[in-house]
Design a protein around this motif. Sequence first.
Motif, short mmCIF file in Angstrom:
data_model
loop_
_atom_site.label_atom_id
_atom_site.label_comp_id
_atom_site.label_asym_id
_atom_site.label_seq_id
_atom_site.Cartn_x
_atom_site.Cartn_y
_atom_site.Cartn_z
N ARG A 1 -18.34 -14.46 35.06
CA ARG A 1 -17.16 -13.98 35.03
C ARG A 1 -17.03 -12.67 33.97
NH1 ARG A 1 -15.35 -19.00 36.73
NH2 ARG A 1 -14.96 -19.86 34.47
N ARG A 2 -17.81 -13.01 32.95
CA ARG A 2 -17.93 -12.03 31.76
C ARG A 2 -18.74 -11.10 32.08
NH1 ARG A 2 -16.26 -14.03 26.46
NH2 ARG A 2 -15.45 -15.92 26.58
N VAL B 1 -22.69 -5.39 36.20
CA VAL B 1 -22.23 -6.35 37.28
C VAL B 1 -22.78 -5.79 38.75
CG1 VAL B 1 -20.20 -6.58 38.45
CG2 VAL B 1 -19.83 -6.82 36.14
N ASN B 2 -23.12 -4.33 38.60
CA ASN B 2 -23.63 -3.93 39.63
C ASN B 2 -25.16 -3.96 39.58
OD1 ASN B 2 -20.71 -2.26 39.67
ND2 ASN B 2 -21.26 -3.03 41.61
N PRO B 3 -25.99 -3.46 40.81
CA PRO B 3 -27.44 -3.81 40.68
C PRO B 3 -27.93 -2.45 40.23
CG PRO B 3 -26.75 -3.64 43.03
CD PRO B 3 -25.50 -3.77 42.02
N GLN B 4 -29.20 -2.20 39.82
CA GLN B 4 -29.75 -0.88 39.45
C GLN B 4 -30.57 -0.75 40.84
OE1 GLN B 4 -32.02 -2.66 35.98
NE2 GLN B 4 -31.00 -0.88 34.93
N GLN C 1 -18.26 -20.01 22.35
CA GLN C 1 -18.59 -21.29 22.24
C GLN C 1 -18.17 -22.23 23.38
OE1 GLN C 1 -17.86 -23.58 18.56
NE2 GLN C 1 -19.07 -25.22 19.09
N TYR C 2 -18.95 -22.90 23.91
CA TYR C 2 -18.55 -23.87 25.10
C TYR C 2 -18.86 -25.28 24.56
CZ TYR C 2 -18.84 -19.61 27.86
OH TYR C 2 -18.66 -18.50 28.26
N ASP C 3 -17.85 -26.28 24.98
CA ASP C 3 -18.08 -27.74 24.42
C ASP C 3 -19.31 -28.24 25.01
OD1 ASP C 3 -15.89 -27.38 22.93
OD2 ASP C 3 -14.27 -28.37 24.00
N GLY C 4 -19.42 -27.89 26.31
CA GLY C 4 -20.57 -28.74 27.11
C GLY C 4 -20.41 -28.28 28.44
N GLY C 5 -21.06 -29.04 29.32
CA GLY C 5 -20.74 -28.49 30.59
C GLY C 5 -21.76 -27.09 31.18
N LEU C 6 -23.13 -27.15 31.29
CA LEU C 6 -23.75 -26.00 31.44
C LEU C 6 -23.22 -25.39 32.73
CD1 LEU C 6 -27.45 -27.57 30.49
CD2 LEU C 6 -25.60 -26.48 29.05
N ALA C 7 -23.12 -25.72 33.85
CA ALA C 7 -22.78 -24.92 35.07
C ALA C 7 -21.42 -24.39 34.78
CB ALA C 7 -22.68 -26.13 36.00
N GLU C 8 -20.46 -25.10 34.23
CA GLU C 8 -19.19 -24.26 33.90
C GLU C 8 -19.38 -23.33 32.80
OE1 GLU C 8 -19.94 -27.58 33.34
OE2 GLU C 8 -18.53 -28.51 35.28
N LEU D 1 -26.31 -17.60 44.01
CA LEU D 1 -26.10 -18.77 43.35
C LEU D 1 -24.82 -18.74 42.49
CD1 LEU D 1 -29.56 -19.82 41.86
CD2 LEU D 1 -28.44 -20.29 43.98
N GLY D 2 -24.21 -17.60 42.24
CA GLY D 2 -22.91 -17.36 41.60
C GLY D 2 -22.93 -17.78 40.20
N ARG D 3 -24.18 -17.50 39.55
CA ARG D 3 -24.36 -17.86 38.22
C ARG D 3 -25.38 -16.72 37.79
NH1 ARG D 3 -29.23 -19.84 37.37
NH2 ARG D 3 -30.25 -21.34 38.85
N PRO D 4 -25.53 -16.82 36.39
CA PRO D 4 -26.54 -15.91 35.82
C PRO D 4 -27.89 -16.36 35.98
CG PRO D 4 -24.66 -16.05 34.21
CD PRO D 4 -24.42 -17.19 35.30
N HIS D 5 -28.99 -15.58 35.96
CA HIS D 5 -30.49 -15.96 35.79
C HIS D 5 -30.67 -16.43 34.64
CE1 HIS D 5 -34.69 -15.16 35.79
NE2 HIS D 5 -34.64 -15.42 37.12
#
Length: 341
Positions: A260-261, A25-28, A246-253, A147-151
Amino acid sequence: MAVTDIERGAMRHALSVAPNGPRGVNPQVGAVILSASGEILADGWHRGIGTPHAEVDALSKLTPDAARGATAIVTLEPCNHTGRTGPCSEALIAAGIARVVYAVADPGEDSAGGAQRLRDAGIDVDARVLEEDAAQLLESWLTVQRLGRPHVTVKWAQSLDGRAAATDGTSKWITGPAARADVHRRRAQADAIVAGTGTVLADDPALTARNESGELFPQQPLPVVIGSRAIPDAAAVRRHPRSVVQYDGGLAEALDDLARRGVQRVFVEGGPTLASAFVRDGLADEILTYVAPVLIGGDRLALGDIGVATISQARRLTVAAVHHLGDDLLVITNPTGESEN
């Protein structure tokens, strides 16, 4: 005050020690304390959540007042907020640091502003020293902050004529062993590896990262599957050292939940449908294309519909690097966010 060669050298040193800290979560971040004469007094790095940040880690190695009048070299702008630890800007001021040189500005809403706090205290500050090198190290963390999401890295292998499989659907192996080894090395650097249910059901991938002997790397990415179809109990991904998500769909979600993980780096190699969806939705930060010198023909394209109806809508890419891997080529590109006009 102009940045000196000694300070640039110290920044390279700070960049070299920053990866000693864990990814998460924290930067190197790395830091170096320079004496007024340019001697390295101490270095430090962030060792994980709740531990002192790089600047404080370096200062802790010095006797009281040893940093007074010294220069602090830091790969990321000193933070200006109180979380599990206090503000690094305040620690530098209290230590009597006279000058601070940093590489990348902190984009965080709460943590930014350290440079101005230092200037307000009368400390000389220089920024953007070896910024590109530091930004590359911090790439995934910066994406999360901005962006609030992973790279997201999207990968596919293709023939010279752009096919991902033969007419009968077979695709192992288009590329050679050197290219496949490179893929596994990059998988091991990711926090999560993503595939679609179509690929899981058709190819039964393990979604693991393995060395050239077939042994698992110590660090394994989180296996992630996108799609609503059930994953069979006998599927290889069910034997992954980590439980599949597993996610049903919705890439952004899905990306939001992965953030968050604590996931910062996502590696997508789930077949043409999933790769096309990430590109179409503007969620690909990096594209790895492994090109083999073979011709296949047919309609099994490596990339499908990405929302381009006319040539003026073509997605523009910047070539970051090209590598020879045995007989194959790896082309690394970054979307520019622009269309051809």
